[in-house]
Design an enzyme around this catalytic site. Structure first.
Site: not given
Ligand code: AMP
Length: 415
Positions: A272, A274, A277, A290, A308
């Protein structure tokens, strides 16, 4: 940035393990939750500016283009590399040495605790009785809320507030204390994911991975002692400036690639990546902050959609098996978004179009992007996972090398 080799010789992070304790967007950018993910439940529904008053936090402008997808637990990293021995410097101690002011406490922890959350019982209570002092792998000393002077609020997350705090005992480390209300975790049915996130993060030590120093709990809450990211959210910077210069982008990507090499060697896939985070340390260094979507340890490959939409690789969009190469793809998307201000396959008119563009690797470069940067992005955004540029080659790519600060040693051979 220091090489892994040189990092191994640096002193380890905060001396709060038992061992040492004895000695002591562009304007359209909006923060998007990664729905369904613990980490995102943990962190991304309620930003500091989300406008909540009673702990029930508003979701900040979720875009129809960044969609929740299914969640399951395990997948695998099929790397066989050994665990790196890199160790971070001591940011909490550095922060303390720098004489950082922790700011004024607003009484928010008590006020919130009166209004929010309930006691949990039974199995859930056991599951959430999280205490790093009894951790089998890396026990810390015993912590409680009384161990800290509380400073200013840093933000609000889905399950509770985050405060800047300092340990009362010398050497008075500064950390970010994150609260999570147990009953809300139970209501969201993410007990297991929370445990998993904590287990993963507490074992990670890399200068570009936010450190989790320890955790403890009381009747209603879990407290996470996190490395203080002094310059806050990278996302805010991206929103403020719209996009970053090539130099700045390259430096962040360099740090990201280094952190991902480390994570993959620890058999952790992030899944994840992005801007939302990522945090920035006191020296502006990037910190992956994260781990809600990350998956630890080898296991069966899963066909799990997560993360996402804009950052999903073709194999996940097409519900195929995936491995750590999903992070290589996301790194390519991140590189593009840093420089251009929006992700490469974004289509604001339709989610399906975004899916289609990802599956077709419909990549278009604006003329503003240098040829070297395009070269890197196009080598990461490759349909076939195994053909994506290895991370050890990312850190020696001419675009990355060109922008790396002088004196930084990168020794891919030792990685
Ligand atoms: P989170 O629940 O992680 O989303 O945290 C809520 C907000 O608190 C974030 O949006 C950050 O602004 C801030 N925050 C969280 N963790 C830290 C940290 N380790 N250092 C500094 N600020 C943080």
């Amino acid at each position: 940035m220091a090489s892994v080799k040189s990092l191994t010789s640096q002193i380890s992070a905060l001396d709060i393990n038992k061992k040492s304790a004895s000695s002591s967007l562009r304007p359209t950018h909006a923060k998007h939750p990664s729905q369904g993910s613990t980490g995102k439940l943990l962190t991304k529904y309620g930003a500091a500016n989300a406008g909540s008053t009673h702990g029930i936090l508003k979701q900040t402008n979720p875009s129809s283009l960044r969609h929740p997808t299914a969640i399951t637990n395990a997948t695998t990293v099929n790397t066989t590399a050994t665990t790196t021995t890199s160790r971070p410097p001591s940011p909490g101690r550095d922060a303390a040495r720098m004489g950082l002011d922790i700011g004024r406490y607003d009484g928010g922890l008590e006020t919130e605790n009166e209004k929010r959350g309930e006691k949990v019982y039974g199995e859930a209570a056991q599951e959430l009785a999280l205490d790093s002092s009894v951790s089998r792998k890396s026990p810390t000393r015993e912590w409680s809320l009384h161990s800290f002077e509380i400073g200013r609020p840093l933000g609000k997350g889905k399950f509770g507030r985050v405060y800047m705090v300092r340990t009362k005992t010398e050497p008075r480390y500064i950390v970010a204390l994150k609260t999570l209300y147990k009953s809300e975790i139970v209501q969201s049915r993410v007990e297991k994911q929370i445990r998993r996130e904590i287990e993963i993060q507490q074992n990670l030590r890399h200068p570009n991975v936010l450190r989790l120093y320890g955790y403890f709990h009381d009747e209603k809450r879990i407290f996470l002692m996190l490395e203080f990211a002094g310059k806050g959210e990278l996302y805010k910077q991206l929103s403020k400036y719209g996009c970053f210069s090539e130099r700045r982008s390259a430096r962040y990507i360099d740090q990201m690639a280094d952190a991902l090499i480390y994570l993959h060697r620890k058999h952790v896939i992030h899944r994840d990546i992005k801007p939302e985070n990522l945090l920035l340390g006191i020296n502006g260094e990037l910190k992956i902050g994260d781990f809600g979507w990350s998956v630890h340890a080898p296991g069966n490959r899963r066909r799990t959609l997560c993360g996402t939409l804009d950052y999903l690789p073709p194999e996940m969009v097409e519900s195929k098996e995936h491995n750590e190469r999903v992070d290589h793809w996301a790194l390519g998307v991140l590189t593009y978004e840093f420089m251009i201000g929006s992700p490469p396959f974004e289509d604001r008119s339709s989610v399906n179009n975004t899916y289609r563009r990802i599956a077709n690797v419909d990549l278009k470069f604006p003329s503003s992007m240098s040829l070297e940067a395009r070269d890197l992005v196009s080598k990461l955004l490759v349909y076939e996972p195994e053909k994506r540029l290895p991370l050890t080659e990312v850190i020696v790519h001419p675009w990355i090398a060109k922008h790396r600060p002088k004196g930084t040693v990168r020794d891919a051979g030792s990685l």
